[in-house]
Each structure stands twice: as structure tokens, then as C-alpha cells.
Design an enzyme around this catalytic site. Structure first.
Site, PDB file in Angstrom:
ATOM      1  N   ASN A  24       0.852  -1.181   0.000  1.00 23.76           N
ATOM      2  CA  ASN A  24       0.000   0.000   0.000  1.00 23.76           C
ATOM      3  C   ASN A  24       0.892   1.237   0.000  1.00 23.76           C
ATOM      4  O   ASN A  24       2.127   1.130  -0.026  1.00 23.76           O
ATOM      5  CB  ASN A  24      -0.960  -0.005   1.198  1.00 23.76           C
ATOM      6  CG  ASN A  24      -0.224  -0.088   2.530  1.00 23.76           C
ATOM      7  OD1 ASN A  24       0.960   0.270   2.634  1.00 23.76           O
ATOM      8  ND2 ASN A  24      -0.908  -0.559   3.550  1.00 23.76           N
ATOM      9  N   ASP A 213     -11.667  -3.350   0.339  1.00 28.09           N
ATOM     10  CA  ASP A 213     -10.626  -2.769   1.190  1.00 28.09           C
ATOM     11  C   ASP A 213     -10.038  -1.517   0.555  1.00 28.09           C
ATOM     12  O   ASP A 213      -9.738  -0.534   1.240  1.00 28.09           O
ATOM     13  CB  ASP A 213      -9.530  -3.812   1.446  1.00 28.09           C
ATOM     14  CG  ASP A 213      -8.459  -3.313   2.405  1.00 28.09           C
ATOM     15  OD1 ASP A 213      -8.703  -3.350   3.627  1.00 28.09           O
ATOM     16  OD2 ASP A 213      -7.392  -2.869   1.929  1.00 28.09           O
TER      17      ASP A 213
END
Length: 339
Positions: A24, A213
Site C-alpha cells: 500500500n 478494502d
């Protein structure tokens, strides 16, 4: 990716090294990537079990993921070991419990990063709308079967309650103020292609969870303007299957903020373009919890959400109830470990 069969026929382990494209923006492994690996392991073991006896061939479809806590972050270069075990079977469903360990291959050190419980149902390959019976497993102790039945009844009841809320929608807000629900709400549109699907032409549950998500992370980042990470995922309910060629609209909105966390409601709507006889439908829904981090990966205070409507206030109070319930459960678990 390696799949290892353990001594137990009802347990497997999947291992994979984490690469830069799994990261991420904070540099840790994406929460959605971990959710996808969890579902891959669950799908393999449950499908294998459901076909362990002669009879009509089937595949295991994900119906629900219980609350999942992200115990510690996983880093790029570490090896993820995803262990899955079948712990209960009812007439038509399979419970799979999954543990995720992160291994530093330079030092050999290992740490627990995730635990999850998933529920699958067996669908016929000849008629995907037909639910088949599941082969039973053998329990070492009678108590294991009784405890599993209690978990089965509880999740069945919660899934029925969730079905009453599938009409929720997120409407666009014109010129929203900072820190309001409308300011951070987000959507993602995705065409379900062959690489997203099982060999039977339906989207992997892990692909859907990863998209959920991602949207939740965008909502959290818009609200905080900082690095954010997934802290936990409340139960994810899969209401209906998603066919290849469908278009997903994954929507998320802020429902609750505490001093250091944000709860985000996410749901998935499907436009089945490959089937003109069917209209748009709700495929999945869940609540994600995120935390805000500084450059040293330490928790930061979260800006409080500004509520504008009675509906937003109602959702906030419901989120607060889930937050307090989860907090009390964690405290009870910590007390039991120290005794």
C-alpha cells in the site's frame, strides 16, 4: 505459490513472498492482498473437501467472512504463510479457520498477522443455483462439534439480519464540507474479467474483498489526509454470486469515528451485463475499521466526522455500538490471557 497438505486431510498451507506490487502507499502489504490470500486458502480447502466423496461435482462459494483483525503489519520481502483448517461442517456449509504468519527469511523470525473464519457453501457445477450437501468431518471431541454448531447458528442469524439492509445506497453530495460523510465517500467501478474469476466463471471472493478494502482505504485517507492501514474487518456477507463480465460498483462511506479509528461501511452492487434478464443487485457488504498513522507508523488522532442528517446520526450510533462491543471483547480476551 506453494500448497502443502499437512498430516490432516482437513488442513493446508499456502506460502508466498510479498513483492512491491503487494504494497500500500504506507509501504506495508495491502490489507486487501492479505484478505485475498486468506480466501484463496479457504476456497482450496473447502472445494477439496466438498469433492472428497463420490457424487455430483461442486465448487465452494464464499458466503461469509467473520470479523478479521489485522494483528500486525506485514512487510515487503517477508513470506506469508496462510494456514487453513476445516473446523466444522453443517449439512450445507463448511467453516474454515485461517491463520496468517509473516516470516522474515533473513532472520527466521515469525509473527502472527491475521486470524479469520470463513463460511462456504457447495454449489453444483451442473446447476450453480443448486446447493449440495457437504461431507461431514470427524471431531476429536464432542465439544468441538457443539461449539461449531453454536458458531454456525450465530452466523446464520447475522446473515439473515444483514439481508434486511441491502437497500442502502450512497448518493453524491454537491460541494460537501471537509470531515463530513459526503466529503470522503467514494466508489470504484470494476469490470469482472477472466483473471478475477474461478474456473467456473464467478468472481473470487478475495477479488471482491480486495476491492472493498481499497474503497474503504480511500474513504479513510480522504477523511484523515494521512497514511492509513486496515485495523479490522467486521463480518463480510456475500449475498449473491458475481458472474464474469459483470460490472461492480464498490461504494464506501464513513459511519463512525473514535479518537483513533474510523469505521467505514462498504457494499458491492452488481450490474450483470451478460444477463439482460437480471437487474442490479447487492452482492456483498461489510464494515472496515482503519487507523491513521504518522511517518513512524504510530497512531494519530482521527478528525471527528461531522454529521449532517438524522440518518448519519443513526449510523454513527450503530457504529459506536459495534466499536464498544469490539472493545469489550478485546478486553475480555486480554484478561483471559493474563489469568
Amino acid at each position: 505459490m506453494a500448497v502443502r497438505k499437512t498430516l490432516s486431510m482437513a488442513a493446508i498451507q499456502i506460502s508466498r513472498i510479498m513483492r512491491p506490487d503487494d504494497a500500500n502507499i504506507a509501504g506495508n502489504v495491502h490489507g486487501g492482498t492479505i484478505l485475498k490470500m486468506i480466501e484463496e486458502a479457504g476456497g482450496i480447502i473447502s472445494t477439496r473437501h466438498c469433492n472428497s466423496k463420490s457424487g455430483e461435482r461442486c465448487f465452494a462459494a464464499l458466503a461469509r467472512v467473520e470479523r478479521t483483525d489485522f494483528v500486525s503489519p506485514m512487510s515487503i520481502g517477508e513470506v506469508a504463510h496462510v494456514s487453513a483448517e476445516i473446523t466444522y461442517t453443517s449439512k450445507h456449509s463448511v467453516e474454515v479457520q485461517v491463520n496468517v504468519m509473516a516470516e522474515n527469511i533473513l532472520t527466521g523470525a515469525k509473527k502472527l498477522t491475521n486470524r479469520a473464519t470463513l463460511w462456504y457453501v457447495a454449489l453444483s457445477l451442473k446447476n450453480v443455483d443448486k446447493i449440495l450437501e457437504v461431507p461431514p468431518i470427524t471431531y476429536e471431541r464432542k465439544e468441538q462439534e457443539e461449539e461449531g454448531k453454536k458458531r454456525y447458528e450465530a452466523q446464520k442469524l447475522e446473515r439473515l439480519e444483514t439481508k434486511h439492509k441491502v437497500d442502502n445506497v450512497i448518493l453524491p453530495i454537491v460541494n460537501p464540507e471537509p470531515h463530513t460523510v459526503g466529503y470522503s465517500q467514494s466508489s470504484l467501478i470494476h469490470l469482472v474479467g477472466p483473471s478475477d474469476c474461478t474456473p467456473h466463471g464467478f468472481a473470487h471472493g478475495g477479488v471482491t474483498m480486495k476491492a472493498m478494502d481499497e474503497v474503504a482505504g480511500i474513504v479513510a485517507a480522504r477523511h484523515c489526509k494521512t497514511n492509513i492501514v486496515t485495523a479490522s474487518v467486521d463480518a463480510i456477507n456475500f449475498h449473491r454470486k458475481i458472474k464474469k463480465g459483470s460490472v461492480l460498483t464498490v461504494s464506501g462511506r464513513l459511519t463512525f469515528t473514535s479518537n483513533k479509528s474510523m469505521e467505514i461501511e462498504v457494499f458491492v452492487d452488481v450490474d450483470p451485463f451478460v444477463d439482460d434478464t437480471q437487474g442490479r443487485y447487492r452482492a456483498a457488504s461489510a464494515f472496515f475499521t482503519f487507523v491513521s498513522l504518522n511517518k513512524e507508523a504510530k497512531p494519530l488522532p482521527v478528525p471527528q466526522v461531522v454529521l449532517k442528517s438524522e440518518e448519519e446520526k443513526k449510523r454513527f450510533e450503530e457504529g459506536k455500538g459495534r466499536y464498544l462491543q469490539s472493545k469489550a471483547k478485546r478486553q475480555t480476551e486480554m484478561n483471559s490471557l493474563t489469568q
